[in-house]
Design an enzyme around this catalytic site. Structure first.
Site, PDB file in Angstrom:
ATOM      1  N   ASP A 284      23.471 -22.529 -13.136  1.00  0.00           N
ATOM      2  CA  ASP A 284      22.851 -23.813 -12.847  1.00  0.00           C
ATOM      3  C   ASP A 284      22.710 -23.915 -11.317  1.00  0.00           C
ATOM      4  OD1 ASP A 284      21.723 -26.322 -13.041  1.00  0.00           O
ATOM      5  OD2 ASP A 284      23.141 -27.052 -14.527  1.00  0.00           O
TER       6      ASP A 284
HETATM    7  C1  NOJ Z   1      20.545 -28.913 -12.846  1.00  0.00           C
HETATM    8  C2  NOJ Z   1      20.632 -29.260 -14.294  1.00  0.00           C
HETATM    9  O1  NOJ Z   1      21.990 -29.325 -14.680  1.00  0.00           O
HETATM   10  C3  NOJ Z   1      19.908 -28.297 -15.218  1.00  0.00           C
HETATM   11  O2  NOJ Z   1      19.892 -28.836 -16.503  1.00  0.00           O
HETATM   12  C4  NOJ Z   1      18.542 -28.027 -14.722  1.00  0.00           C
HETATM   13  O3  NOJ Z   1      17.892 -27.128 -15.587  1.00  0.00           O
HETATM   14  C5  NOJ Z   1      18.620 -27.463 -13.328  1.00  0.00           C
HETATM   15  N1  NOJ Z   1      19.261 -28.429 -12.441  1.00  0.00           N
HETATM   16  C6  NOJ Z   1      17.250 -27.124 -12.789  1.00  0.00           C
HETATM   17  O4  NOJ Z   1      16.515 -28.264 -12.568  1.00  0.00           O
END
Ligand code: NOJ
Length: 748
Positions: A284
């Site tokens: 993430d």
């Molecule tokens: C953080 C989020 O937790 C995740 O769900 C998302 O896909 C990513 N950022 C990218 O935007």
């Protein structure tokens, strides 16, 4: 290379040394991967593990062009994408870098791109996995046409705590329903060929345990036992892997004290070892370097090595892999084989997603792929099938004789809050509840629309040290839209009042945790004043999570829970209100009486003292509405459950006779729950959903509804990951919802 020559060579590793073999789609993916890998420098390899955020605009994005030319950019995660810009960057990667490896463009497309469907928590209330597949098929087409090759969805996390804003993105609290709905979403995104111009690669997230964050506070730690992990949190991911998902995102939280992005047990032992997943894992956002503040990694180099060694292949945004892994290999703290394997996995997916063979998108044709009439019709259908009828004293469907209807509340004529968290490319819905309702009500019914108050109140906000804006508990909220008197007058003049209330979309989704499950701003005061008028009130709640709204439950004549319904809201809700469509949705997540009860979910263990352990200061520990609950416009009667013993290789069956005892045709979602009475491996929940069927019956009609009591239905996963089923006693319910009906005993 001449195509005829290639086809004459058997598809094996024989040609692996031919330099441009990987560019030729006649070769098997594995051969192409190995051929390409052999030609890559260390910088190019680490480039394939590097996902970058190109910034807010084209100029910012251009800063990575030199790196792109050196093969240092594997992926862009980019909300500002458009087909021309995407092609422009892709051309640099494909035509100006040494090996021409295409970039994979990724984006959060969660419940639609242009055609915004209800949030996933709502879609799951349809108990209809095929509906989710159809919705994500549209999302895939709209995304790919615009140049998004890879979507960060579906979200397989299990929703157990409504304070956590991200429950909105999940398929609810039940692992069985979640597994079915998430596998269906993977099929919708990827189809049978993720390389097709109307499909995308999907990404299961957040692996794993993110939803169990302490206190429902986003980005926190999760305390999960192996037993709970195996039987609650992992099944939806496993189902997604079995459905062919090409990638997985590791999560922000820690599991067993180890950040998920560096968790060898979950990323390697379970995912690769047990499940044989051969796609890639992306971290993430900055999760690799966030291991430093977590207190797990010393510095960026340490973090990068820990993450890749555990099985996290691609680094989202932090650039720690690109900056440090070459040195880690040189100093022999990290093996080259580990890097190569991660690169192999990324390349494999790029081949499978068709990027080498079709790196560019059609810049002229993409608009025609979006928001087709059939897509809008599907959005409308999804709203009607996701909205749960929680209460109806008989006021619904609305009578055609009504002369005056008042629509009151901040969401009655709203164009944007109804879209929900993660709005893809859609910022505005032309159709609101007011316009949908006007269209559906008889021509001579007068509809008066009064906002009454805002969904939020800006003056009641304060800014915290970290820059985030939160409500100021001590301030008196001010609201420029506050017109409770006008709302009361409209209610006095109406035959029926429809109230459209809820919570702001910005308080749901990522970083959208809430301490209280209440209506925001002045909405409660508005509701109370309008309800006090004494006219029948039909309340529609718009929200990304279950809210605890005792006054609404008690003082409304009917209540619909519409979640965040997306662009089909106006027509889909109107269809339900006037009875063009009968409600059939069931709660995918329990609605608590009060926030004090959370986390609350239906599949809890019986404990040694069932029924004890009540709160001294609360009348009941039951949820207000349990998982699986939902009404329709007719009534169904369930006979006692009968067990038909196993015979001739067929498993035993649980059967009920279902009768439509009401006056309208209706669809009942008949649900099978089981409970194992003694399991030596570990305590199982008192009830677990293991089957459901939609049954449509005419008034007075009856039918038998059967569920097999097979190994899959009765079984569980042991701590080593084996599927098991025990001989012994079970309880079996066939019922309209969880915690309802009388079980029968069944001996397996
Ligand atoms: C953080 C989020 O937790 C995740 O769900 C998302 O896909 C990513 N950022 C990218 O935007």
């Amino acid at each position: 290379m001449n195509k005829a020559n290639v086809i004459s060579v058997p598809p094996s590793m024989e040609g692996v040394d031919r330099l441009d073999l990987y560019k030729n789609s006649s070769w098997p993916v594995e051969t192409r991967v190995e051929n390409l890998l052999k030609q890559m420098t260390q910088e190019e390899k680490l480039g394939q593990l590097n996902q970058l955020y190109p910034g807010e605009n084209e100029d910012e994005a251009a800063k990575y062009l030199p790196l792109m030319r050196r093969g240092g950019v594997s992926s862009y995660i980019w909300p500002y994408i458009n087909p021309a810009l995407r092609n422009q960057f892709q051309r640099v990667a494909v035509q100006e870098s040494r090996l021409g490896i295409p970039i994979i463009f990724g984006q959060d497309i969660i419940h639609g791109a242009y055609t915004l469907f209800p949030i996933t928590l709502g879609l799951a209330c349809s108990f209809d996995p095929e509906l989710l597949e159809r919705a994500q098929t549209v999302a895939a087409r709209e995304s790919r046409a615009e140049g998004i090759d890879w979507v960060f969805a579906p979200m397989c996390d299990l929703a157990r705590d409504p304070r956590w804003g991200r429950v909105a993105e999940t398929c609810g609290e039940d692992p069985y329903l979640s597994a079915l709905c998430n596998a269906a979403q993977v099929r919708g995104f990827q189809g049978t060929n993720p390389a097709a111009p109307d499909r995308v690669a999907s990404c299961l997230k957040h692996y794993v345990g993110y939803s169990a964050v302490t206190g429902g506070r986003d980005y926190n730690d999760s305390e999960i036992t192996e037993w709970t992990l195996r039987n609650m949190h992992l099944p939806a991911f496993h189902a997604g892997v079995k459905a062919g998902a090409l990638s997985i995102m590791s999560s922000f939280n820690s599991v067993e004290g180890i950040p998920a992005v560096a968790n060898h047990h979950t990323l390697t032992e379970v995912l690769r070892g047990e499940w044989k997943f051969n796609g890639f894992v992306v971290s993430d956002w900055d999760a690799v370097t966030e291991m430093i503040p977590w207190g797990y990694a010393r510095d960026n180099a340490d973090a990068a090595r820990l993450a890749i060694s555990a099985g996290n292949d691609m680094d989202m945004k932090s650039e720690a892999y690109a900056s440090h892994l070459a040195q880690e290999v040189k100093s022999e703290r990290l093996s080259q084989a580990t890097v190569d394997e991660a690169v192999r996995r990324v390349l494999r997916v790029k081949f499978q997603a068709g990027l080498f063979d079709r790196p560019y998108v059609d810049e002229s044709g993409f608009k025609s792929a979006q928001m087709k009439p059939a897509d809008l019709a599907l959005a409308r259908e999804c709203v009607a099938k996701s909205t749960v009828l929680l209460k109806n004293t008989g006021i619904l469907p609305l009578s055609k004789e009504l002369k005056k209807v008042a629509l009151i509340g901040p969401l009655g004529d709203d164009h944007s809050e109804i879209l929900g968290c993660w709005k893809g490319r859609c910022t505005w819905s032309d159709m609101t509840l007011a316009t949908g309702l006007k269209e559906a009500l008889p021509r001579d019914t007068v509809l008066t629309v009064v906002k009454g108050c805002s969904i939020n109140t800006s003056a009641s906000m304060m800014t915290l040290q970290d820059g985030s804006v939160v409500p100021d508990e001590n301030a008196q909220p001010t609201d420029a839209d506050l017109k409770i008197d006008a709302a009361v007058l409209a209610a006095q003049d109406a035959d029926v009042v429809i109230m459209a209330v809820g919570e702001p979309k910005g308080w749901t989704g990522e970083n959208g945790s809430r301490a209280f499950l209440t209506l925001t701003g002045h909405q409660q005061a508005l509701f109370d004043a309008v309800a006090a008028v004494g006219k029948p009130v039909v309340t529609i709640v718009f929200s990304g999570r279950p809210l605890a709204l005792p006054e609404v439950w008690d003082n409304s004549a009917a209540v619909f829970y519409a979640w965040q319904p997306g662009i089909g809201a106006g027509q889909g809700l109107a269809d339900l209100l006037v009875g063009n469509v009968a409600p059939s949705a069931r709660l995918s997540m329990s609605v608590p009486r009060d926030v004090a009860q959370v986390p609350i979910f239906y599949n809890y263990p019986n404990t040694g003292r069932p029924g004890s352990g009540q709160y001294r200061d609360m009348a009941s520990t039951d949820a207000k509405f349990w998982f699986g609950y939902g009404l329709t416009y007719t009534m169904f009667d369930y006979s006692p459950v009968r067990i038909i013993p196993a015979a001739k290789g067929k498993p035993a069956e649980a059967v009920v006779t279902l009768t439509n005892t009401g006056k309208r045709e209706g669809v009942e979602v008949v649900q099978l729950y089981i409970g194992q009475l003694a399991c030596h491996e570990g305590v199982r929940p008192k009830q677990e959903l293991r089957g459901f069927k939609h049954v449509k019956l005419q008034p007075g009609e009856r039918t038998d509804v059967c569920f097999p009591l097979s190994v899959e239905v009765l079984g569980y996963i042991d701590r080593k990951g084996n599927a098991r089923v025990d001989a012994g006693e079970y309880q079996v319910w066939v019922a309209p919802r969880s915690h309802y009906g009388t079980p029968v005993k069944f001996v397996n």
